[in-house]
Design an enzyme around this catalytic site. Structure first.
Site, PDB file in Angstrom:
ATOM      1  N   ASP A 210      -5.563 -14.090   8.600  1.00  0.00           N
ATOM      2  CA  ASP A 210      -4.423 -13.906   7.687  1.00  0.00           C
ATOM      3  C   ASP A 210      -3.263 -14.853   7.975  1.00  0.00           C
ATOM      4  O   ASP A 210      -2.105 -14.417   8.117  1.00  0.00           O
ATOM      5  CB  ASP A 210      -3.912 -12.450   7.742  1.00  0.00           C
ATOM      6  CG  ASP A 210      -4.781 -11.499   6.932  1.00  0.00           C
ATOM      7  OD1 ASP A 210      -5.530 -11.964   6.055  1.00  0.00           O
ATOM      8  OD2 ASP A 210      -4.704 -10.282   7.178  1.00  0.00           O
TER       9      ASP A 210
ATOM     10  N   GLU B 155     -10.581  -6.640  -4.930  1.00  0.00           N
ATOM     11  CA  GLU B 155     -10.404  -7.728  -3.948  1.00  0.00           C
ATOM     12  C   GLU B 155     -11.648  -7.810  -3.062  1.00  0.00           C
ATOM     13  O   GLU B 155     -11.861  -6.965  -2.189  1.00  0.00           O
ATOM     14  CB  GLU B 155      -9.154  -7.443  -3.109  1.00  0.00           C
ATOM     15  CG  GLU B 155      -8.861  -8.539  -2.100  1.00  0.00           C
ATOM     16  CD  GLU B 155      -7.580  -8.289  -1.320  1.00  0.00           C
ATOM     17  OE1 GLU B 155      -6.596  -7.787  -1.913  1.00  0.00           O
ATOM     18  OE2 GLU B 155      -7.567  -8.591  -0.118  1.00  0.00           O
TER      19      GLU B 155
ATOM     20  N   HIS C 239     -10.801 -14.105   3.036  1.00  0.00           N
ATOM     21  CA  HIS C 239     -11.995 -13.285   2.811  1.00  0.00           C
ATOM     22  C   HIS C 239     -13.148 -14.178   2.353  1.00  0.00           C
ATOM     23  O   HIS C 239     -14.285 -13.992   2.752  1.00  0.00           O
ATOM     24  CB  HIS C 239     -11.739 -12.234   1.733  1.00  0.00           C
ATOM     25  CG  HIS C 239     -10.739 -11.183   2.130  1.00  0.00           C
ATOM     26  ND1 HIS C 239     -10.369 -10.163   1.287  1.00  0.00           N
ATOM     27  CD2 HIS C 239     -10.034 -11.000   3.272  1.00  0.00           C
ATOM     28  CE1 HIS C 239      -9.487  -9.386   1.902  1.00  0.00           C
ATOM     29  NE2 HIS C 239      -9.260  -9.884   3.108  1.00  0.00           N
TER      30      HIS C 239
ATOM     31  N   HIS D 216       0.879  -1.172   0.000  1.00  0.00           N
ATOM     32  CA  HIS D 216       0.000   0.000   0.000  1.00  0.00           C
ATOM     33  C   HIS D 216       0.916   1.221   0.000  1.00  0.00           C
ATOM     34  O   HIS D 216       1.992   1.191   0.607  1.00  0.00           O
ATOM     35  CB  HIS D 216      -0.836   0.083   1.277  1.00  0.00           C
ATOM     36  CG  HIS D 216      -1.732  -1.073   1.561  1.00  0.00           C
ATOM     37  ND1 HIS D 216      -1.292  -2.240   2.121  1.00  0.00           N
ATOM     38  CD2 HIS D 216      -3.064  -1.216   1.395  1.00  0.00           C
ATOM     39  CE1 HIS D 216      -2.315  -3.061   2.279  1.00  0.00           C
ATOM     40  NE2 HIS D 216      -3.398  -2.475   1.847  1.00  0.00           N
TER      41      HIS D 216
ATOM     42  N   ASP E  33      -0.667 -12.467   1.522  1.00  0.00           N
ATOM     43  CA  ASP E  33      -1.327 -11.534   2.439  1.00  0.00           C
ATOM     44  C   ASP E  33      -1.519 -12.297   3.754  1.00  0.00           C
ATOM     45  O   ASP E  33      -2.635 -12.668   4.129  1.00  0.00           O
ATOM     46  CB  ASP E  33      -2.663 -11.078   1.841  1.00  0.00           C
ATOM     47  CG  ASP E  33      -3.223  -9.886   2.572  1.00  0.00           C
ATOM     48  OD1 ASP E  33      -2.689  -9.553   3.641  1.00  0.00           O
ATOM     49  OD2 ASP E  33      -4.192  -9.281   2.077  1.00  0.00           O
TER      50      ASP E  33
HETATM   51  C1  XUL Z   1      -7.373  -6.770   4.130  1.00  0.00           C
HETATM   52  C2  XUL Z   1      -6.626  -7.089   2.903  1.00  0.00           C
HETATM   53  C3  XUL Z   1      -5.818  -5.984   2.327  1.00  0.00           C
HETATM   54  C4  XUL Z   1      -5.758  -5.985   0.841  1.00  0.00           C
HETATM   55  C5  XUL Z   1      -5.038  -4.801   0.269  1.00  0.00           C
HETATM   56  O1  XUL Z   1      -8.153  -7.788   4.608  1.00  0.00           O
HETATM   57  O2  XUL Z   1      -6.665  -8.186   2.424  1.00  0.00           O
HETATM   58  O3  XUL Z   1      -4.547  -6.064   2.876  1.00  0.00           O
HETATM   59  O4  XUL Z   1      -5.138  -7.137   0.345  1.00  0.00           O
HETATM   60  O5  XUL Z   1      -5.531  -3.601   0.730  1.00  0.00           O
HETATM   61 CO    CO Z   2      -5.696  -9.082   0.779  1.00  0.00          CO
END
Ligand code: XUL
Ligand code: CO
Length: 476
Positions: free
Chosen positions: A349, A272, A311, A142, A379
């Site tokens: 994560d 995403e 997710h 980011h 991630d």
């Molecule tokens: C949050 C997530 C983020 C995105 C990028 O859950 O996955 O880190 O991958 O903003």
């Molecule tokens: Co992500």
């Protein structure tokens, strides 16, 4: 203990501490130390960690690949081209192990405790040493992960430019961002969202931030650009004009497509999906919802999806489900490779270490013909309790090996052919003249009623689920 024994013990301990300090090339985490004021760094960030090599399945070395052999060909492609592994800067270099109940547990030796530009540059050097030792070619970040925010947008952009220049030099010719994204969720200005904020000034600020991040993506040669709408959603519909917010989000994406073309950035734009967290309801809920949004607003040809396994499980599907949904809609672009915990209901994560899940994921990737220009971005973060620098390596090696083993399992399943055959047989009644007519859209209800009357009660065969599971297990 007697005095003599205590003295020996103290001497030993002192020797150990002095030895450890003399041995390390690291910078003490204190603001007055020499290296905390400089972006430069002489020596290793990861002393004692070798370049990670493939040693094969019998190796017991935690700092070696057992299944991931970058240049080995599997199913007609080099493993590294199937995988395109990427290091996520925010977890690996900004993750501290802090959680809502406790302070940071990780104190990496190169960190000086500041969020200065000098620290950002030094951290960037650590990132590239890490990437090079791991032997991967991609990284993701980011905008605000890599350079500090400042009071004005101009100053923030200047900080960003300074750190990006270091990244550009360290990338060399082999390493590139798999994707870049703008952080539109951390700063309080984004509390109602960025593109879906009720405040027009925030919408403009978010656009300015994405514009700059896209320029940087272009400059660094990124293969993709990601939009993750962490705060693009609502907490309650009582105070939300959902239709208007969705229209605004679409306008924002249309402007991103136009700007991408204007600057000649050839990377793919990725959305995403995530159902919730931090927002109660996020608009990009899952692959199907995102596909519907893209289609409604005429954006389906301009975007692909970046599917993140954790997710997907939060939205109540398996990762494999959303990968297949994206693939069948022609929009499987990239994967955020991680996993959740079946007993925990949030985005943990974790590195994906489950062989069965990895094999299912790789089945979709192989059916998709690979992910390029996407890839697998880790991630994923170390557990709060994993606090050694080498754990960063072990976690990535474990995650890479698990997916690599998944790929090898898919090759075994395809070579064996019995699972493919089981599925083919299951639908063979459609491999007939009438089946073909139905599939071509040439069978109307009157015609089908005639057939039903003629054929009588159909014989319905077994789905053979347990056999399918048995075949799948035999490849693991
Ligand atoms: C949050 C997530 C983020 C995105 C990028 O859950 O996955 O880190 O991958 O903003
Ligand atoms: Co992500």
């Amino acid at each position: 203990m007697k005095f003599r024994e205590i003295s020996v013990l103290v001497l030993c301990l002192l020797g150990f501490v002095v030895g450890a300090i003399a041995d390390s090339h690291t910078c003490p985490a204190d603001l007055n130390s020499e290296c905390s004021h400089s972006g430069d760094w002489e020596g290793d960030f990861f002393p004692g960690i070798p370049k990670i090599k493939y040693e094969g399945p019998t190796s017991k070395n935690p700092l070696a690949y057992k299944w991931y052999n970058a240049d080995e060909e599997i199913l007609g492609k080099k493993m590294k081209d199937w995988m395109r592994f990427s290091v996520a800067y925010w977890h690996t270099f900004r993750g501290t192990g802090a959680d809502p109940f406790g302070a940071a547990t990780k104190h990496w030796p190169w960190e000086d405790g500041t969020n200065s530009v000098a620290m950002a540059k030094r951290r960037m050097r650590a990132n590239f040493e890490f990437i090079n030792k791991l032997g991967v070619e991609w990284w993701c970040f980011h905008d605000r992960d890599i350079a500090p925010d400042a009071p004005t947008l101009e100053e923030t952009n200047a900080n960003f430019d300074e750190v990006v220049a270091v990244a550009k030099e360290l990338q060399g010719t082999k390493i590139k961002p798999l994707w870049v994204t703008a952080q539109l969720f951390m700063h309080p200005r984004y509390m109602h969202g960025g593109a879906t904020s009720s405040e027009v000034g925030v919408y403009a600020y978010a656009a300015a931030q994405v514009k700059k991040a896209m320029e940087v993506a272009h400059y660094l040669g990124a293969a993709n650009y990601v939009f993750w709408g962490g705060r693009e959603g609502y907490q309650t519909l009582l105070n939300t004009d959902m239709g208007r917010e969705l229209d605004h989000m679409a306008r924002f994406f249309q402007a991103a497509v136009a700007y991408k073309k204007k600057i000649g950035f050839n990377g793919t734009l990725l959305i995403e999906p995530k159902p919730q967290e931090p927002t109660k309801h996020q608009y990009d809920w899952d692959a199907a919802t995102s596909a519907n949004f893209l289609r409604k607003y005429g954006l389906i040809d301009d975007f692909q999806l970046n599917i993140e396994c954790n997710h997907v499980t939060l939205s109540g599907h398996s990762c494999h489900h959303d990968l297949e949904t994206a693939r069948l809609n022609g929009i499987l672009g990239s994967i955020d490779a991680n996993t959740g915990d079946p007993q925990v209901g949030w985005d943990t994560d974790q590195f994906m270490m489950d062989l069965s899940e990895a094999t299912m994921v790789m089945l979709s990737v192989v059916r998709n013909g690979g992910l390029a220009p996407g890839g697998f971005n880790f991630d994923a973060k170390l557990r709060r309790e994993s606090t050694d620098v080498e754990d960063l390596f072990i976690a990535h090696i474990g995650g890479m090996d698990t997916l690599a083993r998944g790929l090898r399992n898919v090759a075994k399943l395809l070579e064996d052919g019995s699972l493919t055959e089981l599925v083919r047989k299951r639908y063979e009644s459609f491999d007939t003249e009438i089946g073909a007519q139905i599939e071509a859209g040439k069978a109307d209800f009157e015609f089908l009623e005639k057939k039903a009357l003629e054929w009588g009660e159909p014989k319905v065969p077994s789905a053979k689920q347990e056999l399918a599971e048995m075949i799948f297990q035999s490849a693991l």
